[in-house]
Design a protein around this motif. Structure first.
Motif, PDB file in Angstrom:
ATOM      1  N   LEU A   6     -16.631  98.557  -2.807  1.00  0.00           N
ATOM      2  CA  LEU A   6     -16.200  97.616  -1.774  1.00  0.00           C
ATOM      3  C   LEU A   6     -17.399  96.888  -1.162  1.00  0.00           C
ATOM      4  O   LEU A   6     -17.318  95.701  -0.834  1.00  0.00           O
ATOM      5  CB  LEU A   6     -15.416  98.349  -0.683  1.00  0.00           C
ATOM      6  CG  LEU A   6     -13.976  98.720  -1.029  1.00  0.00           C
ATOM      7  CD1 LEU A   6     -13.370  99.624   0.044  1.00  0.00           C
ATOM      8  CD2 LEU A   6     -13.111  97.477  -1.210  1.00  0.00           C
ATOM      9  N   MET A   7     -18.500  97.584  -1.021  1.00  0.00           N
ATOM     10  CA  MET A   7     -19.712  96.964  -0.476  1.00  0.00           C
ATOM     11  C   MET A   7     -20.199  95.838  -1.392  1.00  0.00           C
ATOM     12  O   MET A   7     -20.692  94.804  -0.920  1.00  0.00           O
ATOM     13  CB  MET A   7     -20.807  98.021  -0.320  1.00  0.00           C
ATOM     14  CG  MET A   7     -22.122  97.496   0.250  1.00  0.00           C
ATOM     15  SD  MET A   7     -23.380  98.791   0.429  1.00  0.00           S
ATOM     16  CE  MET A   7     -23.698  99.196  -1.295  1.00  0.00           C
ATOM     17  N   LEU A   8     -20.045  96.021  -2.705  1.00  0.00           N
ATOM     18  CA  LEU A   8     -20.539  95.046  -3.684  1.00  0.00           C
ATOM     19  C   LEU A   8     -19.482  94.020  -4.103  1.00  0.00           C
ATOM     20  O   LEU A   8     -19.790  93.121  -4.891  1.00  0.00           O
ATOM     21  CB  LEU A   8     -21.037  95.783  -4.930  1.00  0.00           C
ATOM     22  CG  LEU A   8     -22.189  96.779  -4.720  1.00  0.00           C
ATOM     23  CD1 LEU A   8     -22.488  97.519  -6.017  1.00  0.00           C
ATOM     24  CD2 LEU A   8     -23.431  96.083  -4.187  1.00  0.00           C
ATOM     25  N   THR A  56     -11.839  89.609  -7.059  1.00  0.00           N
ATOM     26  CA  THR A  56     -10.630  90.430  -6.974  1.00  0.00           C
ATOM     27  C   THR A  56     -10.679  91.605  -7.941  1.00  0.00           C
ATOM     28  O   THR A  56     -10.099  92.662  -7.666  1.00  0.00           O
ATOM     29  CB  THR A  56      -9.378  89.585  -7.249  1.00  0.00           C
ATOM     30  OG1 THR A  56      -9.520  88.923  -8.519  1.00  0.00           O
ATOM     31  CG2 THR A  56      -9.169  88.545  -6.165  1.00  0.00           C
ATOM     32  N   ALA A  57     -11.368  91.461  -9.078  1.00  0.00           N
ATOM     33  CA  ALA A  57     -11.464  92.555 -10.048  1.00  0.00           C
ATOM     34  C   ALA A  57     -12.167  93.763  -9.427  1.00  0.00           C
ATOM     35  O   ALA A  57     -11.701  94.911  -9.547  1.00  0.00           O
ATOM     36  CB  ALA A  57     -12.216  92.083 -11.293  1.00  0.00           C
ATOM     37  N   TRP A  58     -13.307  93.516  -8.744  1.00  0.00           N
ATOM     38  CA  TRP A  58     -14.009  94.595  -8.066  1.00  0.00           C
ATOM     39  C   TRP A  58     -13.146  95.179  -6.938  1.00  0.00           C
ATOM     40  O   TRP A  58     -13.137  96.393  -6.707  1.00  0.00           O
ATOM     41  CB  TRP A  58     -15.323  94.081  -7.475  1.00  0.00           C
ATOM     42  CG  TRP A  58     -16.426  93.898  -8.463  1.00  0.00           C
ATOM     43  CD1 TRP A  58     -16.780  92.753  -9.094  1.00  0.00           C
ATOM     44  CD2 TRP A  58     -17.322  94.906  -8.945  1.00  0.00           C
ATOM     45  NE1 TRP A  58     -17.845  92.963  -9.940  1.00  0.00           N
ATOM     46  CE2 TRP A  58     -18.201  94.282  -9.866  1.00  0.00           C
ATOM     47  CE3 TRP A  58     -17.478  96.267  -8.687  1.00  0.00           C
ATOM     48  CZ2 TRP A  58     -19.207  94.976 -10.523  1.00  0.00           C
ATOM     49  CZ3 TRP A  58     -18.486  96.963  -9.337  1.00  0.00           C
ATOM     50  CH2 TRP A  58     -19.329  96.321 -10.240  1.00  0.00           C
ATOM     51  N   PHE A  59     -12.447  94.309  -6.247  1.00  0.00           N
ATOM     52  CA  PHE A  59     -11.608  94.701  -5.116  1.00  0.00           C
ATOM     53  C   PHE A  59     -10.532  95.698  -5.552  1.00  0.00           C
ATOM     54  O   PHE A  59     -10.362  96.761  -4.951  1.00  0.00           O
ATOM     55  CB  PHE A  59     -10.975  93.454  -4.509  1.00  0.00           C
ATOM     56  CG  PHE A  59     -10.148  93.691  -3.275  1.00  0.00           C
ATOM     57  CD1 PHE A  59     -10.754  93.995  -2.069  1.00  0.00           C
ATOM     58  CD2 PHE A  59      -8.764  93.576  -3.315  1.00  0.00           C
ATOM     59  CE1 PHE A  59      -9.996  94.187  -0.916  1.00  0.00           C
ATOM     60  CE2 PHE A  59      -8.002  93.766  -2.177  1.00  0.00           C
ATOM     61  CZ  PHE A  59      -8.621  94.074  -0.975  1.00  0.00           C
ATOM     62  N   SER A 105     -20.521  97.627   6.800  1.00  0.00           N
ATOM     63  CA  SER A 105     -19.523  98.639   7.168  1.00  0.00           C
ATOM     64  C   SER A 105     -19.245  99.589   6.005  1.00  0.00           C
ATOM     65  O   SER A 105     -19.219 100.820   6.169  1.00  0.00           O
ATOM     66  CB  SER A 105     -18.227  97.951   7.602  1.00  0.00           C
ATOM     67  OG  SER A 105     -18.427  97.146   8.742  1.00  0.00           O
ATOM     68  N   PHE A 106     -19.048  99.026   4.817  1.00  0.00           N
ATOM     69  CA  PHE A 106     -18.771  99.867   3.651  1.00  0.00           C
ATOM     70  C   PHE A 106     -20.005 100.669   3.235  1.00  0.00           C
ATOM     71  O   PHE A 106     -19.881 101.802   2.750  1.00  0.00           O
ATOM     72  CB  PHE A 106     -18.282  99.003   2.490  1.00  0.00           C
ATOM     73  CG  PHE A 106     -16.930  98.393   2.716  1.00  0.00           C
ATOM     74  CD1 PHE A 106     -15.850  99.178   3.081  1.00  0.00           C
ATOM     75  CD2 PHE A 106     -16.735  97.022   2.575  1.00  0.00           C
ATOM     76  CE1 PHE A 106     -14.591  98.622   3.295  1.00  0.00           C
ATOM     77  CE2 PHE A 106     -15.493  96.456   2.781  1.00  0.00           C
ATOM     78  CZ  PHE A 106     -14.410  97.249   3.147  1.00  0.00           C
TER      79      PHE A 106
END
Length: 419
Positions: free
Chosen positions: A298-300, A304-307, A376-377
């Protein structure tokens, strides 16, 4: 000799885990979780429209504050008055709050109601966990908590998606009233359930006076530490993910919660008995490591794929975490104070979520856009990593508790023909 062995096996056959009471409890839990979770994705924007943008972090923090404060009381009442009355009280609070949200249109009125709403999760889950621990044999607690968690996860999954749909296609008022209706149904189901506490007492206000040893159960200290560190990430996700969804062009802010819960469901279906077989600590070590990975993803996230990948990893982690921590707490607790032990565990959950939400809200207000979300992440990943380290240290010390009390384990060994 063969006949005698067969007779012994029949005599010691474990009772059925999945009784009518268990399924009623699971259905009630589904409705309860859907009730309070369906409004979560829409509340930050709702409060912002009221003029309370700077208080967004309090949406979750106030909710978890009263939930945490009420835990010692709910634990004591669960161990004296009974499991079912405490579960019913939690559902009633959800029902009333859902009706009142549309009529409190000021920032402070809204925040006050969030404070009151927290009493719901401060009571029902405590009694529910104690009820399940009463119903099932010790060597199947992980499986039972996992199965109950399937319904909890389904409620947490469908709730946000349904809530966002109702708010977008109809109105916030309809969403709040639907939330209230779900809570009412969960109360009706509870009325059909037998009480599992043997020696119940009538409620009296003197029961609300707590002694020092009734606030915190020392036997649940290790699960408390682990869950506190794990749940910080949950508070961050609840506050930051809706904003991250919008920045990625995802209109339904509840879809992340649906995806991670579907992943959680899959893990629970496939590995519901893993902690019963391999031990609580090994499973928690793996699941918390997966939580760290999800926070880093989530930090990176920049697509949408990473999400969605992060949502799957996050769901996998909590699909293992929740039932295992609950079963571990039940293993360590005394039967007479099981409600207190469960309350202690949930205090950690609320405290972690509240701290995560407040921290994320502060960061978003002081660091604009992607940098605030990434920070935050990143902090969540570091805190979860501390939990991994603690579990590894605790495991290496040889603190892997027996999963089954000695007398039950010895009986099972005899039945299986072991020395």
């Amino acid at each position: 000799m063969l006949a005698r062995s067969f007779s012994t096996r029949q005599t010691h056959r474990a009772p059925s885990l999945y009784t009518l009471s268990f399924w009623l409890l699971a259905l009630s839990n589904f409705l309860f979780c859907a009730s309070f979770s369906m409004m979560i994705p829409e509340l930050p924007a709702y409060l912002t429209k009221m003029g309370g943008k700077e208080y967004v972090g309090l949406i979750i923090a106030l909710f978890t504050l009263t939930a945490g404060i009420s835990r010692p009381f709910s634990g004591k009442i669960t161990d004296t008055v009974g499991r079912v009355p405490v579960m019913a009280f939690g559902s009633i609070v959800c029902f009333v709050c859902g009706l009142l949200y549309p009529y409190l249109l000021t920032v402070w009125g809204f925040l006050t109601l969030r404070l009151i709403h927290g009493f719901s999760t401060g009571t029902k889950p405590t009694a529910t966990a104690a009820y399940v621990a009463d119903m099932v044999p010790a060597n199947r607690r992980g499986e039972a908590m996992g199965t109950l968690g399937l319904f909890t996860a389904m409620g947490m999954s469908l709730g946000p998606a349904v809530g966002s749909w109702l708010a977008t296609d109809f109105s916030m008022q309809i969403m709040f009233w639907t939330s209230s209706a779900f809570a009412l149904l969960s109360i009706v189901i509870l009325l059909q359930m037998p009480e599992t506490l043997v020696n119940t007492q009538p409620f009296r206000f003197s029961l609300l006076r707590l002694k020092k040893n009734e606030i915190f159960d020392k036997q649940a200290l290790s699960p408390f530490i682990v869950l506190l560190l794990q749940s910080f990430s949950s508070g961050v996700v609840l506050i930051v993910v809706p904003t991250l969804s919008t920045s990625l062009g995802i209109a339904n802010k509840g879809l992340f919660f649906s995806v991670y819960t579907i992943a959680s469901l899959g893990i629970r279906l496939l590995f519901s008995r893993s902690s019963d077989r391999y031990g609580r600590l090994p499973v928690l070590f793996v699941s918390t490591s997966v939580l760290v990975i999800s926070m880093v993803l989530l930090m990176l996230t920049d697509s949408t794929a990473w999400f969605w990948t992060a949502a799957v990893f996050y769901g996998m982690s909590w699909g293992m975490n929740s039932p295992t921590v609950q079963a571990w707490t039940a293993d360590l607790s005394d039967e007479k104070t099981r409600g207190r032990a469960m309350a202690t565990m949930y205090i950690a959950l609320e405290a972690g979520i509240g701290l995560g939400a407040v921290g994320a809200g502060w960061v978003l207000n002081n660091r604009v856009g992607e940098s605030g979300m990434a920070a935050s992440f990143g902090v969540s990943a570091l805190i979860a990593l501390i939990a991994v380290g603690y579990l590894g240290w605790f495991w290496r010390k040889g603190n892997q508790q027996r999963l089954i009390p000695m007398n039950e384990a010895d009986e099972m060994a005899l039945v299986d023909g072991e020395p």
